[in-house]
Scaffold this active site. Structure first.
Site, PDB file in Angstrom:
ATOM      1  N   HIS A  34     -12.581   3.282  -0.473  1.00 49.81           N
ATOM      2  CA  HIS A  34     -12.643   2.252   0.595  1.00 49.81           C
ATOM      3  C   HIS A  34     -13.369   0.997   0.113  1.00 49.81           C
ATOM      4  O   HIS A  34     -13.903   0.241   0.934  1.00 49.81           O
ATOM      5  CB  HIS A  34     -13.412   2.748   1.850  1.00 49.81           C
ATOM      6  CG  HIS A  34     -12.739   3.835   2.621  1.00 49.81           C
ATOM      7  ND1 HIS A  34     -13.457   4.845   3.231  1.00 49.81           N
ATOM      8  CD2 HIS A  34     -11.432   4.059   2.897  1.00 49.81           C
ATOM      9  CE1 HIS A  34     -12.605   5.664   3.848  1.00 49.81           C
ATOM     10  NE2 HIS A  34     -11.390   5.203   3.659  1.00 49.81           N
TER      11      HIS A  34
ATOM     12  N   ARG B 267      -2.410  -1.982  -3.677  1.00 41.47           N
ATOM     13  CA  ARG B 267      -3.621  -1.191  -3.509  1.00 41.47           C
ATOM     14  C   ARG B 267      -3.493   0.023  -4.432  1.00 41.47           C
ATOM     15  O   ARG B 267      -2.513   0.768  -4.367  1.00 41.47           O
ATOM     16  CB  ARG B 267      -3.737  -0.711  -2.067  1.00 41.47           C
ATOM     17  CG  ARG B 267      -4.909   0.195  -1.891  1.00 41.47           C
ATOM     18  CD  ARG B 267      -4.946   0.794  -0.517  1.00 41.47           C
ATOM     19  NE  ARG B 267      -6.092   1.665  -0.409  1.00 41.47           N
ATOM     20  CZ  ARG B 267      -6.151   2.714   0.395  1.00 41.47           C
ATOM     21  NH1 ARG B 267      -5.145   3.014   1.174  1.00 41.47           N
ATOM     22  NH2 ARG B 267      -7.239   3.452   0.428  1.00 41.47           N
TER      23      ARG B 267
ATOM     24  N   ASN C 292       0.870  -1.171   0.000  1.00 42.31           N
ATOM     25  CA  ASN C 292       0.000   0.000   0.000  1.00 42.31           C
ATOM     26  C   ASN C 292       0.911   1.227   0.000  1.00 42.31           C
ATOM     27  O   ASN C 292       1.430   1.625   1.043  1.00 42.31           O
ATOM     28  CB  ASN C 292      -0.880  -0.053   1.258  1.00 42.31           C
ATOM     29  CG  ASN C 292      -1.868   1.086   1.324  1.00 42.31           C
ATOM     30  OD1 ASN C 292      -1.802   2.011   0.514  1.00 42.31           O
ATOM     31  ND2 ASN C 292      -2.762   1.040   2.293  1.00 42.31           N
TER      32      ASN C 292
ATOM     33  N   ARG D 176     -11.308  16.001   6.956  1.00 45.49           N
ATOM     34  CA  ARG D 176     -12.063  16.424   5.770  1.00 45.49           C
ATOM     35  C   ARG D 176     -13.493  16.795   6.147  1.00 45.49           C
ATOM     36  O   ARG D 176     -14.105  16.148   7.006  1.00 45.49           O
ATOM     37  CB  ARG D 176     -12.118  15.312   4.729  1.00 45.49           C
ATOM     38  CG  ARG D 176     -10.776  14.936   4.177  1.00 45.49           C
ATOM     39  CD  ARG D 176     -10.900  13.860   3.100  1.00 45.49           C
ATOM     40  NE  ARG D 176      -9.676  13.080   3.042  1.00 45.49           N
ATOM     41  CZ  ARG D 176      -9.619  11.760   2.994  1.00 45.49           C
ATOM     42  NH1 ARG D 176     -10.740  11.036   2.960  1.00 45.49           N
ATOM     43  NH2 ARG D 176      -8.470  11.148   2.967  1.00 45.49           N
TER      44      ARG D 176
ATOM     45  N   GLU E 272      -8.301  -4.855   5.073  1.00 36.40           N
ATOM     46  CA  GLU E 272      -8.145  -4.568   3.643  1.00 36.40           C
ATOM     47  C   GLU E 272      -7.017  -5.392   3.032  1.00 36.40           C
ATOM     48  O   GLU E 272      -7.114  -5.833   1.892  1.00 36.40           O
ATOM     49  CB  GLU E 272      -7.925  -3.062   3.447  1.00 36.40           C
ATOM     50  CG  GLU E 272      -9.215  -2.279   3.682  1.00 36.40           C
ATOM     51  CD  GLU E 272      -9.006  -0.801   3.944  1.00 36.40           C
ATOM     52  OE1 GLU E 272      -8.515  -0.467   5.044  1.00 36.40           O
ATOM     53  OE2 GLU E 272      -9.332   0.008   3.065  1.00 36.40           O
TER      54      GLU E 272
END
Ligand code: ADP
Length: 401
Positions: free
Chosen positions: A183, A94, A10, A244, A387
Site C-alpha cells: 500500500h 501498479r 491495475n 486476513r 492511488e
C-alpha cells in the site's frame, strides 16, 4: 500537441482496473473495470467522466488479460480517448512487489521486466498479473513509455532494524525474507496530504497512516520518510483485515500442520481468505459488522473489538517509534467511512494526545478533514486515498520532459 494524459492500469489476478487522467489539469477522463477475467461471465464497466459522464456495461467471456486490455482499449477508443491518441504520454502500471531493487517509479524495459519476474517467488499472487498487464500494454503501444509504480517503493526507506525479521540472517538473505510493506502509493499520498492539511511541508511532520480497506496496513512516516510499516514479506502481516489474520504467533502454522493435519496450501488459504473479520464473524464489510453490533450481535462485537485492539496497538507502537506524532490519519474504505471504527481506535488514548470530536467524526465528506477537537496535541485526520492519481503523478513526473 503536448502529451499530458496518463493511463493507469491495475492488473489483478482476475481483474483489470483502469483510469485515464489528464495531468495538464489533474482531471479524470475515464475509468473502468474488467472483472472475472477467464470466466464466461466477465464484466466490463466503463465510465466516461468527461463531457458530463456516462457508463457502459456489458458481460461476456474475456478469456485472458490480453483480451481484457484490448477491451479496455476499445472502450477508450469508443470515446475518442484511444491508446493511439497523441495526447497519451505514458501508461502507468501498479506493480505490487518491487523488492529492494525498485525504490522509485521505473520505465519498463526488458531488464526491468526480468527483475519484476525474479520477484514472483515473493509475490506469487500479484506480480504475475502485473507482468501480464505490462506485456500486453507494450504490445499495444510499443513506442510509449510503460512505467511501473511499486507498492513497496515507499517503504524501502525503512531502517534495517525495522525491515529485518529476527531470524537466521543467512536463511533470510538466501530467500530474500524481510519486511517489504505494501500500500506504499497510498501511504505516500496520504502522508503528504496530511502535511498539506496541517499547512506544513511533509518534511516537518510525523504521521501515523492507517490504511483500512479490505486489506489494511499502518505506517509510521517521519518527515515524509517511511520508518516502519505493518505489512511484511507479504500483505498478511499486521492489522486485522477483511479476510486476513494479520499478526499471529507463527507457531499456529506448525500447530495446524502437526495437530490438525492441514496442508501448507490449506493454512495459506485459511490465513489469507478465511480469517480476519470474515473468519471471526462471517462478514468482512464494516457497515454490516457495525449494524450487527448495534443489534447486540456478540460475534460481530468481538470481531469489531479485536479489529480495534490491533489498531490501538499499532498506534501505540508507532507513537513510540516516531517519538513525536503530529497526526494520525485514517484512509481507505473503512478509514474514510466508518466513524465508529475511528472513534473506537482513538478512545482511551488521551494519554497519547489523541481524541476525536464526535460531531466532526460524524460528518460524511469526500474532502480531507480534521476530526480531532480544536487545539489537540495530535491531529486526527481523515484523508480519502487516491492511488491512481498518485501513480499518474509519479509517472508523469518521470516522463514529461
Ligand atoms: P480495497 O482494499 O479492496 O481497495 P477499499 O479501500 O475499497 O478496499 O475498502 C473496502 C471496505 O471498506 C469494505 O470491505 C467495507 O468494509 C469498507 N467500507 C466501505 N464503505 C463503508 C462505509 N460506508 N462504512 C463502513 N465501512 C465501509
Amino acid at each position: 500537441m503536448t502529451a499530458t494524459r496518463v493511463l493507469v492500469l491495475n492488473s489483478g489476478s482476475s481483474s483489470v482496473k483502469y483510469q485515464l487522467l489528464d495531468m495538464a489539469d489533474g482531471s479524470r477522463l475515464a475509468m473502468g473495470l474488467v472483472e472475472r477475467i477467464g470466466e464466461e461471465t466477465s464484466r466490463i464497466k466503463h465510465t466516461l467522466l468527461a463531457d458530463g459522464g456516462s457508463t457502459r456495461e456489458r458481460t461476456g467471456p474475456v478469456p485472458d488479460h490480453s483480451a481484457a486490455l484490448k477491451a479496455v482499449a476499445a472502450e477508450l477508443d469508443g470515446d475518442g480517448l484511444g491508446l493511439d491518441s497523441p495526447e497519451l504520454a505514458a501508461i502507468g502500471h501498479r506493480v505490487v512487489h518491487g523488492g529492494l531493487t525498485f525504490t522509485a517509479p521505473t520505465v519498463v524495459d526488458d531488464a526491468v521486466l526480468r527483475e519484476i519476474e525474479r520477484l514472483v517467488p515473493v509475490a506469487p499472487l500479484h506480480n504475475p498479473a502485473n507482468i501480464t498487464g505490462i506485456r500486453t500494454a507494450r504490445q499495444l503501444r510499443p513506442d510509449l513509455p510503460q512505467v511501473a509504480v511499486f507498492d513497496t517503493a515507499f517503504h524501502t526507506t525503512m531502517p534495517e532494524y525495522a525491515a529485518r525479521y529476527a531470524i537466521d540472517v543467512e536463511t533470510a538473505d538466501a530467500h530474500r525474507i524481510r519486511r517489504y510493506g505494501f500500500h506504499g502509493t497510498s501511504h505516500a499520498y496520504v502522508s503528504r496530504k496530511t502535511a498539506a492539511l496541517l499547512r506544513r511541508t511533509p518534511d516537518e511532520v510525523n504521521v501515523i497512516v492507517l490504511h483500512l480497506g479490505n486489506g489494511a496496513s499502518a505506517s509510521a512516516v517521519a518527515g515524509g520518510v517511511c520508518v516502519d510499516t505493518s505489512m511484511g514479506l507479504t500483505p498478511l502481516e499486521g492489522l486485522v483485515m477483511g479476510t486476513r489474520s494479520g499478526d499471529i504467533d507463527p507457531a499456529v502454522i506448525f500447530h495446524l500442520s502437526r495437530v490438525a493435519g492441514m496442508s501448507i496450501d490449506g493454512i495459506d488459504a485459511l490465513l489469507n481468505k478465511k480469517s480476519g473479520l470474515v473468519g471471526l464473524c462471517g462478514d468482512n464489510d464494516m457497515r454490516e459488522i457495525v449494524r450487527r453490533t448495534d443489534e447486540g450481535d456478540q460475534r460481530a462485537q468481538l470481531a469489531f473489538d479485536i479489529y480495534v485492539q490491533r489498531l490501538k496497538k499499532y498506534i501505540g507502537a508507532y507513537t513510540a517509534v516516531l517519538g513525536r506524532v503530529d497526526a494520525v490519519t485514517f484512509t481507505a474504505g473503512v478509514g474514510e467511512n466508518s466513524a465508529p471504527v475511528r472513534a473506537a481506535a482513538v478512545a482511551g488514548l488521551e494519554g497519547l494526545g489523541l481524541a476525536v470530536d464526535p460531531g466532526l467524526n460524524a460528518v460524511r465528506s469526500e474532502n480531507p478533514r480534521l476530526i480531532s477537537p480544536e487545539g489537540s496535541r495530535v491531529a486526527v485526520a481523515v484523508i480519502p486515498t487516491d492511488e491512481e492519481r498518485e501513480i499518474a503523478q509519479q509517472v508523469y513526473a518521470l516522463v514529461k520532459d
